[in-house]
Design an enzyme around this catalytic site. Structure first.
Site, mmCIF file in Angstrom:
data_model
loop_
_atom_site.group_PDB
_atom_site.id
_atom_site.type_symbol
_atom_site.label_atom_id
_atom_site.label_comp_id
_atom_site.label_asym_id
_atom_site.label_seq_id
_atom_site.Cartn_x
_atom_site.Cartn_y
_atom_site.Cartn_z
ATOM 1 N N SER A 14 29.285 5.181 0.978
ATOM 2 C CA SER A 14 30.358 4.477 0.090
ATOM 3 C C SER A 14 30.346 3.881 -1.113
ATOM 4 C CB SER A 14 31.426 3.754 1.091
ATOM 5 O OG SER A 14 32.545 3.527 0.129
ATOM 6 N N TYR A 21 32.768 -4.604 6.915
ATOM 7 C CA TYR A 21 32.898 -3.215 6.146
ATOM 8 C C TYR A 21 32.167 -2.737 5.448
ATOM 9 C CZ TYR A 21 33.473 2.157 5.063
ATOM 10 O OH TYR A 21 33.662 3.551 4.209
ATOM 11 N N LYS A 29 27.195 -1.037 5.249
ATOM 12 C CA LYS A 29 26.962 0.385 4.356
ATOM 13 C C LYS A 29 26.329 -0.117 3.515
ATOM 14 C CE LYS A 29 29.891 3.476 5.791
ATOM 15 N NZ LYS A 29 29.689 4.499 6.867
HETATM 16 P P1 NAD Z 1 37.110 9.066 10.747
HETATM 17 O O1 NAD Z 1 37.621 7.404 11.292
HETATM 18 O O2 NAD Z 1 37.795 9.876 11.176
HETATM 19 O O3 NAD Z 1 35.426 9.696 11.434
HETATM 20 C C1 NAD Z 1 34.595 8.569 12.338
HETATM 21 C C2 NAD Z 1 34.223 9.446 13.291
HETATM 22 O O4 NAD Z 1 33.090 8.779 14.066
HETATM 23 C C3 NAD Z 1 35.688 8.663 14.362
HETATM 24 O O5 NAD Z 1 35.654 10.520 15.052
HETATM 25 C C4 NAD Z 1 35.284 8.180 15.837
HETATM 26 O O6 NAD Z 1 35.889 8.581 16.643
HETATM 27 C C5 NAD Z 1 33.625 7.813 15.640
HETATM 28 N N1 NAD Z 1 32.927 6.585 15.788
HETATM 29 C C6 NAD Z 1 33.185 5.313 15.392
HETATM 30 N N2 NAD Z 1 32.789 4.366 15.922
HETATM 31 C C7 NAD Z 1 31.503 5.187 16.445
HETATM 32 C C8 NAD Z 1 30.901 5.158 18.143
HETATM 33 N N3 NAD Z 1 30.353 3.221 17.741
HETATM 34 N N4 NAD Z 1 30.497 6.079 18.362
HETATM 35 C C9 NAD Z 1 30.936 7.551 18.883
HETATM 36 N N5 NAD Z 1 31.394 7.774 17.866
HETATM 37 C C10 NAD Z 1 32.024 6.640 16.718
HETATM 38 O O7 NAD Z 1 35.580 8.582 9.030
HETATM 39 P P2 NAD Z 1 35.895 8.860 8.042
HETATM 40 O O8 NAD Z 1 37.111 9.246 6.902
HETATM 41 O O9 NAD Z 1 35.217 10.781 8.514
HETATM 42 O O10 NAD Z 1 34.475 8.787 7.695
HETATM 43 C C11 NAD Z 1 33.020 8.800 7.838
HETATM 44 C C12 NAD Z 1 32.268 8.349 7.316
HETATM 45 O O11 NAD Z 1 32.245 8.466 5.682
HETATM 46 C C13 NAD Z 1 32.321 6.489 7.769
HETATM 47 O O12 NAD Z 1 31.371 6.328 7.917
HETATM 48 C C14 NAD Z 1 33.038 5.817 7.152
HETATM 49 O O13 NAD Z 1 32.634 4.923 6.656
HETATM 50 C C15 NAD Z 1 32.487 6.868 5.328
HETATM 51 N N6 NAD Z 1 32.903 6.944 4.253
HETATM 52 C C16 NAD Z 1 34.613 7.463 4.338
HETATM 53 C C17 NAD Z 1 35.396 7.172 3.583
HETATM 54 C C18 NAD Z 1 36.814 7.362 3.524
HETATM 55 O O14 NAD Z 1 37.243 7.570 2.601
HETATM 56 N N7 NAD Z 1 37.012 8.477 4.486
HETATM 57 C C19 NAD Z 1 34.967 7.106 2.497
HETATM 58 C C20 NAD Z 1 33.488 6.306 1.842
HETATM 59 C C21 NAD Z 1 32.703 6.017 3.196
HETATM 60 N N1 UFG Z 2 47.149 1.897 -2.938
HETATM 61 C C1 UFG Z 2 48.386 1.975 -3.335
HETATM 62 N N2 UFG Z 2 49.164 1.619 -1.918
HETATM 63 C C2 UFG Z 2 49.014 2.639 -0.684
HETATM 64 C C3 UFG Z 2 47.548 2.549 -0.936
HETATM 65 C C4 UFG Z 2 46.897 1.987 -2.072
HETATM 66 O O1 UFG Z 2 48.975 1.696 -4.328
HETATM 67 O O2 UFG Z 2 49.231 1.767 -0.319
HETATM 68 C C5 UFG Z 2 45.606 2.445 -3.966
HETATM 69 C C6 UFG Z 2 44.845 0.838 -4.463
HETATM 70 O O3 UFG Z 2 45.557 -0.538 -4.185
HETATM 71 C C7 UFG Z 2 43.620 2.066 -4.747
HETATM 72 C C8 UFG Z 2 44.050 3.239 -4.433
HETATM 73 O O4 UFG Z 2 45.201 3.798 -4.624
HETATM 74 O O5 UFG Z 2 43.904 1.390 -6.112
HETATM 75 C C9 UFG Z 2 43.099 3.691 -3.634
HETATM 76 O O6 UFG Z 2 43.115 2.919 -2.312
HETATM 77 P P1 UFG Z 2 42.532 3.861 -1.126
HETATM 78 O O7 UFG Z 2 42.855 2.890 0.315
HETATM 79 O O8 UFG Z 2 43.089 4.638 -0.709
HETATM 80 O O9 UFG Z 2 40.853 3.440 -1.484
HETATM 81 P P2 UFG Z 2 39.985 2.083 -1.515
HETATM 82 O O10 UFG Z 2 39.362 3.224 -3.214
HETATM 83 O O11 UFG Z 2 40.745 1.102 -1.699
HETATM 84 O O12 UFG Z 2 39.054 2.341 -0.847
HETATM 85 C C10 UFG Z 2 38.209 4.096 -0.393
HETATM 86 C C11 UFG Z 2 37.588 3.749 1.667
HETATM 87 C C12 UFG Z 2 36.959 3.052 1.452
HETATM 88 C C13 UFG Z 2 35.474 3.335 0.498
HETATM 89 C C14 UFG Z 2 36.014 3.299 -1.072
HETATM 90 C C15 UFG Z 2 35.320 3.795 -1.762
HETATM 91 O O13 UFG Z 2 39.285 3.206 1.852
HETATM 92 O O14 UFG Z 2 36.145 2.995 2.890
HETATM 93 O O15 UFG Z 2 37.097 3.767 -0.811
HETATM 94 O O16 UFG Z 2 35.365 3.592 -3.085
HETATM 95 F F1 UFG Z 2 34.498 2.473 0.349
#
Ligand code: NAD
Ligand code: UFG
Length: 341
Positions: A128, A153, A157
Site C-alpha cells: 500500500s 493495518y 504492510k
Molecule cells: P477486500 O476486503 O475487498 O478483499 C480482501 C479479501 O480477502 C476479501 O474477500 C476477504 O474475505 C479476504 N480475506 C481476508 N482475510 C482472509 C483470510 N484470513 N483468509 C482468507 N481470505 C481472507 O479488499 P481489497 O480492497 O480487495 O484489498 C485487497 C488487498 O489490497 C488487501 O491486502 C489490502 O490491504 C490491499 N490494499 C487495498 C487498498 C484499497 O484501497 N482497496 C489500498 C492498498 C492496499
Molecule cells: N475522505 C473524506 N470523506 C470521507 C472519506 C474520505 O473527505 O468520507 C477523504 C480523506 O480524508 C482522504 C481522501 O478522502 O483525504 C481519501 O480517503 P480514503 O479513505 O478513500 O483513502 P486513504 O488515502 O485514506 O487510504 C486508502 C486506503 C488504505 C491505503 C491508502 C494508501 O484505505 O488502505 O489508501 O494511500 F493504505
C-alpha cells in the site's frame, strides 16, 4: 496446451475479483482462496458471467496452515500466487490491533511456507501507498524512504514487505513483486463486480456513490485547511481494472526474468484533491452531491501521489483508463448493487 495456473488469496474481494477476471481473460487458470470475511461467494458466479469460466474456489482461512498446505498440495502446478487476503480497515485496526496482526501476518507466513514447500516460484503481494507515510517530496518513487506506520493495518504492510524480502534472500528460487497500490476506485465495465463495503464506508469513493444513491444523507469532507493548493487532501485515484492489469504484468515479468524481488508503485502519477474528485464525479455522471466540510480525520496525510515510471519501464504497464470512465463505472456499479446483493 494447459493453462498456467495462479492461486489468488482474497480473490472474492474488490481488487481480487477484478484481477481474477483479468487473469482469466489473459488465458490463466485461477484458483481462489477466500474465507468470505469481507466478500460474498456469489462473486464467483459474476466472474464466470464475465469470462465464461468459474474459478476453482476454496473457502478457507489463510491463517489455517493445514488447510493452506492441502490447497497448495492439490495445486502444486501453479506458476504463481497473488496474495490479496487481508483485513484493511485502518480505524478498526487501531481498535483491534491483534486481530489485524494475526490475520494479515499469519496469512502471509502460511502463503510463503506453502510456496516453499510446494515449489511455487512467484508471489505478488498487495502492499500500500501508506508505507510512505507523510513523505518529504512528491511524487513518491519506490526509492522514497518509508515512514513508520500510522496504524496497525499499515504496520502489517511494512512488516509484510520485510518478511517477503527476508524470505526471498533465504530462498533464491522464489521471486516476489511488491505492488504498492495508491487509491483504487471504480468497477468492472460490465457492472457485475465492484467494491462492496460492509456497513458505513471508510473510503471516499464508496461514500460518494452511496451518497449519490441516497443511502447516505451527505458526504463529510475531512478538512479543507490543508497546506495544499486548494486546501483539500490530495490522493492518486487509480482505476481498479488498471490495478488488476498490473498483476498480470507482474506475473509475466517474474516468469520471464526471475528477478528476485521487485517493488512498484501502482498509481496514475496524477494527484487529485477531494473536491476535484467530487466535481469530476458530478460532471461524469450528471449528479449533484450533498456534502459538507467536516473536521480533519486523524491520521490522514495531506498529499500522496505516485511516480509510477518504474512499473512502466520494467513491466510495460501504465494506468490507462480515463477518470471519467472510472467514475461512470463506480456509479453504474452502485446502481447495480442492490439488484446483485
Ligand atoms: P477486500 O476486503 O475487498 O478483499 C480482501 C479479501 O480477502 C476479501 O474477500 C476477504 O474475505 C479476504 N480475506 C481476508 N482475510 C482472509 C483470510 N484470513 N483468509 C482468507 N481470505 C481472507 O479488499 P481489497 O480492497 O480487495 O484489498 C485487497 C488487498 O489490497 C488487501 O491486502 C489490502 O490491504 C490491499 N490494499 C487495498 C487498498 C484499497 O484501497 N482497496 C489500498 C492498498 C492496499
Ligand atoms: N475522505 C473524506 N470523506 C470521507 C472519506 C474520505 O473527505 O468520507 C477523504 C480523506 O480524508 C482522504 C481522501 O478522502 O483525504 C481519501 O480517503 P480514503 O479513505 O478513500 O483513502 P486513504 O488515502 O485514506 O487510504 C486508502 C486506503 C488504505 C491505503 C491508502 C494508501 O484505505 O488502505 O489508501 O494511500 F493504505
Amino acid at each position: 496446451m494447459s493453462k498456467s495456473k495462479i492461486i489468488i488469496t482474497g480473490g472474492c474481494g474488490y481488487i481480487g475479483s477484478h484481477t481474477a477476471v483479468a487473469l482469466q481473460q489473459a488465458g490463466f487458470e485461477v484458483v481462489i482462496i477466500d474465507n468470505l470475511i469481507n466478500s460474498q461467494e456469489n462473486v464467483l458466479t459474476r466472474i464466470s458471467e464475465i469470462t465464461g469460466f468459474k474459478p476453482q474456489f476454496e473457502k478457507v482461512d489463510c491463517t489455517n496452515p493445514i488447510s493452506m498446505k492441502d490447497i497448495f498440495a492439490k495445486n502444486n502446478d501453479a506458476v504463481g500466487v497473488i496474495h490479496f487476503a487481508a483485513l484493511k480497515a485502518v480505524g478498526e485496526s487501531v481498535a483491534q490491533p491483534i486481530k489485524y496482526y494475526k490475520n494479515n501476518i499469519n496469512s502471509l507466513l502460511n502463503v510463503l511456507e506453502s510456496m516453499i514447500e510446494f515449489k511455487i516460484p512467484n508471489l505478488v503481494f498487495s502492499s500500500s501507498a501508506c508505507v510512505y507515510g507523510e513523505p518529504e517530496k512528491l511524487p513518491v518513487t519506490e526509492q522514497t524512504p518509508l515512514q513508520p506506520a500510522t496504524s496497525p493495518y499499515g504496520a502489517t504492510k511494512v512488516m509484510g514487505e520485510n518478511i517477503i524480502k527476508d524470505t526471498i534472500r533465504a530462498h533464491p528460487e522464489l521471486n516476489a513483486t511488491l505492488l504498492r497500490y495508491f487509491n483504487p476506485i471504480g468497477a468492472h465495465p460490465s457492472g457485475k463486480i465492484g467494491e462492496l463495503p460492509n456497513g458505513i464506508p471508510n473510503n471516499l469513493m464508496p461514500y460518494i456513490t452511496q451518497t449519490a444513491a441516497g443511502i447516505r444523507d451527505k458526504l463529510s469532507i475531512f478538512g479543507n485547511d490543508y497546506s495544499t493548493p486548494d486546501g483539500y487532501c490530495i490522493r492518486d485515484y487509480i482505476d481498479v481494472n488498471d490495478v488488476a492489469d498490473a498483476h498480470i504484468a507482474a506475473i509475466q515479468y517474474m516468469i520471464k526474468n526471475k528477478p528476485g524481488i521487485e517493488t512498484f508503485n501502482l498509481g496514475t502519477g496524477r494527484g487529485l484533491s477531494v473536491i476535484e474528485l467530487i466535481k469530476a464525479f458530478e460532471s461524469a455522471n450528471n449528479i449533484k452531491l450533498n456534502y459538507i466540510i467536516a473536521e480533519r480525520r486523524p491520521g490522514d496525510v495531506p498529499e500522496l501521489w505516485a511516480n509510477a515510471n518504474l512499473a512502466n519501464q520494467k513491466l510495460g504497464w501504465k494506468a490507462k483508463r480515463s477518470l471519467e470512465d472510472t467514475l461512470k463505472s463506480a456509479w453504474q456499479w452502485q446502481k447495480n448493487v442492490s439488484d446483485l446483493k
